[in-house]
Design an enzyme around this catalytic site. Structure first.
Site, PDB file in Angstrom:
ATOM      1  N   GLU A 105      14.363  12.022  -1.138  1.00 43.13           N
ATOM      2  CA  GLU A 105      13.955  12.519  -2.456  1.00 43.13           C
ATOM      3  C   GLU A 105      14.868  13.621  -2.961  1.00 43.13           C
ATOM      4  OE1 GLU A 105      11.895  11.783  -0.081  1.00 43.13           O
ATOM      5  OE2 GLU A 105      10.670  10.193  -0.968  1.00 43.13           O
ATOM      6  N   HIS A 130      -1.519  12.414  -1.523  1.00 42.46           N
ATOM      7  CA  HIS A 130      -1.160  11.347  -2.465  1.00 42.46           C
ATOM      8  C   HIS A 130      -2.057  11.374  -3.707  1.00 42.46           C
ATOM      9  CE1 HIS A 130       0.660   9.696   1.234  1.00 42.46           C
ATOM     10  NE2 HIS A 130       1.314   8.827   0.507  1.00 42.46           N
TER      11      HIS A 130
END
Ligand SMILES: Cc1ncc(C[n+]2csc(CCOP(=O)(O)OP(=O)(O)O)c2C)c(N)n1
Lengths: 327, 338
Positions: A59, A128
């Site tokens: 990322e 999440h």
């Protein structure tokens, strides 16, 4: 007009912009096979693997490389998969993307869009499920967008891609399958302009992202009781449509901000403070925020549900503003 | 493409009782996950599950060799590691169902299973994030002068994030007692990892940092056991970190609901023939176990796990008020949450 899903609207937006502008490309993990939710399905067939690019699980480098690519003549659309994983790339976004233009005295711009699917969705638990939009609104240099409808996901993503600033683009995971009417022709939703989804005279509900739908449900219930709520979907959180919100609260005299995020230091606090500062004398009731308690999101359904802002909670809070419970 | 491992080799002097225990463990792991997948179809598991079906040899060959007081950090695909470390299957199944009595009281789910009682410091929802944490746990062990070690499991996709390099470097610089285990199933979600990884992979990267590393057939229980035994002995003796790169394959999709259409059927079939449990069964038969004996073990394991699954299904939901527990001491949301 045709009905398509929120997910499909985002896909169409990207495809249209990629056809229009060869400098637009997308990069992220698993994009070649459609992306984790299918937002990129079959785009690699049309545009090839260089423009719908796979990436390693990196990322920081996906974001950092996109900053470099954005400063060098391309317009990357960065896919972070879950907004939670964008936290692995915060330096690249906050210290680099958001600062480059200013720090370098205007020599460069960083036209990138960071797609960060956000929010609570089916027992996804603490890593999440987060709604961190307020963090990004706090950073000078960033634009922050949070669409709630298929038409807006189409029109706002297209505008975000055309924007020369770095845009944090927060799609809500719980909305992927939502269907709605979308214009068949070119459709651009301007950044920074809210939508008044429902007009009303008694209380102004200001919201964004998935909570738009809870607010509309609440407004129906309130209407049956004779309370007319005005519902404003901000759509863009920075810049936010301050004039529209102030005009509405001038009319209703009451503000209720509704957000999925943790209420403490959330973006709702900024709206509430702005309204209180500007309209103190016009308010018929204290400004009010509804949001999640300051606890992480749980996996177990009853615990997850416990922190969700429901239509019932909105109704109760609005009633309370109209007719305060006896002290 | 990862080559399929060689056919099982014959071993004459097997420790059969020991191997039978590991065989049973591998069967338990598989039964746990098969039942979890079933339960998800029935609506009992609401969040994502990432099965390790086909990868059980790594759990049995590596994790089962840790002492109870050793520490272990796992991944989103960690049911097998966790069972092998000694966690209670019922508490784990309850966790998958989000029930009271789950390893984390239902707050974590499959991806965040942790059982500190048995030194299992957590699965992780963030790829590679467990690697620096493992280095830190080992750092504490060294500071405290203990002879425990830390095992850190991660996938082949994890080695492309910065924390992999930072964590390995840290562990080597401070000569920490960590066994890094790259469980290489060839894929990172839907992406063939080799297509997004430069160079030969985890072992070579470790060696570049002077961390001794070995690449192994991750479906060969005996090979894993002996390499792990040697590595653990060296680490416990103060020799610093080591890495095992175990090549295996997941027989399911990335999650239980992923049809995994991105891989050729022949490749899957080839690996099915290299099933690690069948390979252990073949070894056992070679060493004198009858198929009746093995079938009886399998039937018993399955039946026990079905009972566990049923009992998890019958467990209550956590009370709503638990949503506010265990957030923090200062500024506890039970006093003020808004
Ligand atoms: C930082 C981060 N990026 C992306 C993800 C989404 N994700 C979850 S598992 C996974 C694939 C991981 O592959 P690997 O490390 O090889 O482990 P495997 O799933 O094969 O066991 C991805 C990309 C994540 N959890 N964390």
């Amino acid at each position: 007009m045709a009905a398509i899903t929120y997910l499909e609207a985002g896909r169409r937006a990207l495809a249209e912009e990629m056809r229009r502008d060869p400098s637009v490309w997308a990069v992220g993990e698993d994009l070649g096979r459609g992306g984790v939710f299918g937002q990129y399905k079959s785009l690699a067939d049309e545009f090839g693997p260089a423009r719908i690019s796979d990436a390693p699980i990196s990322e920081a480098c996906i974001m950092g490389a996109s900053v470099g690519a954005a400063m060098s003549g391309t317009r990357p659309v960065v896919e972070m998969r879950f907004s939670d994983f964008a936290l692995c790339a915060v330096d690249e976004l906050v210290n680099q993307a958001a600062k480059a233009r200013y720090m370098f005295g205007g020599q460069t711009k960083v036209p990138l869009v960071v797609r960060q699917p956000m929010g609570m969705w089916r027992s996804s638990a603490a890593q999440h499920s987060q709604s961190l939009e307020a963090w990004y609104v706090h950073i000078p240099g960033l634009v922050v967008v949070a669409p709630a409808t298929p038409a807006d996901n189409l029109g706002l993503l297209k505008s975000a891609i055309r924007c020369d600033d770095p845009v944090v683009y927060l799609e809500h995971k719980n909305l992927w399958t939502l269907e709605g009417e979308v214009p068949e022709d070119e459709h651009l939703t301007p950044l920074g302009v809210a939508e008044t989804v429902r007009e009303g005279r008694d209380v102004t509900l200001v919201t964004w992202s998935a909570q738009r739908w809870a607010c509309l449900e609440a407004a129906e219930t309130l209407s049956a009781e004779g309370i007319e709520a005005e519902v404003i979907d901000l759509r863009t959180l920075w810049p936010w449509d301050r004039d529209r919100v102030l005009a509405s609260v001038e009319k209703t005299g009451r503000l209720l901000v509704v957000q999925e995020a943790v209420s403490v230091a959330g973006f709702g606090a900024e709206i509430a403070a702005s309204v209180a500062e500007a309209l103190h004398k016009r308010l018929a009731a204290p400004v009010k925020r509804l949001g999640a308690p300051r606890v992480p999101v749980s996996y177990a359904p009853p615990l997850e549900a416990r922190v969700r802002v429901t239509a019932e909670a909105i109704v109760a809070a609005a009633r309370e503003q109209i007719t305060p419970a006896a002290a | 493409m990862t080559p399929a491992p060689a056919a099982p080799q014959r071993h004459s002097n097997l420790d059969r009782p020991h191997l039978l225990r590991l065989y049973e463990l591998m069967l338990r792991i598989r039964a746990f996950e098969e039942l979890a997948v079933e339960a998800q179809k029935e609506g009992y598991v609401l969040g994502a599950i990432h099965p390790s079906i086909g990868q059980e040899a790594v759990a049995a060959g590596v994790c089962a060799q840790l002492r109870r007081d050793d520490l272990m950090l796992s991944t989103h695909r960690g049911h097998g590691h966790t069972l092998a470390k000694g966690a209670d299957a019922l508490a784990m199944m309850r966790e998958l169902f989000g029930r009271e009595g789950g390893t984390c009281g239902g707050k974590g789910g499959s991806m965040h299973i942790a059982d500190f009682e048995v030194g299992m410091l957590g699965a992780n929802g963030v790829v590679s994030a467990n690697i620096p944490i493992a280095a830190g746990a080992a750092h504490a062990i060294k500071l405290r002068g203990e002879d425990r070690i830390v095992a850190c499991l991660f996938g082949d996709g994890a080695i492309n994030r910065g924390p992999f390099l930072e964590g390995l470097n840290w562990a080597k610089v401070f000569e920490l007692p960590v066994l890094f285990v790259c469980e290489d199933n060839g894929f990172a979600a839907t992406t063939r990892t080799s297509s997004m990884t430069a160079g030969p992979g985890a072992a070579a990267r470790a060696e570049a940092l002077d961390i001794p590393a070995e690449t192994l057939d991750g479906n060969d229980l005996l090979a894993l056991e002996s390499a792990t035994r040697d590595a653990i002995a060296a680490i416990r003796a103060g020799g610093g970190p080591r890495l095992l790169h175990c090549r295996t394959y997941r027989m399911t999709g990335h999650t239980a609901v992923d049809p995994a259409a991105y891989r050729p059927a022949e490749e899957v079939a080839q690996w099915r023939d290299a099933d690690p449990i069948a390979r252990v069964a073949a070894l056992l038969q070679d060493g004198g176990s009858g198929s009746d004996e093995l079938d009886a073990i399998a039937a018993k394991v399955r039946q026990d796990m079905e009972e566990i699954c049923q009992s998890a299904k019958d467990s209550p939901w956590p009370a709503e008020a638990r949503a506010f527990e265990d957030v923090q001491d200062m500024g506890d949301p039970r006093e003020r949450a808004y």
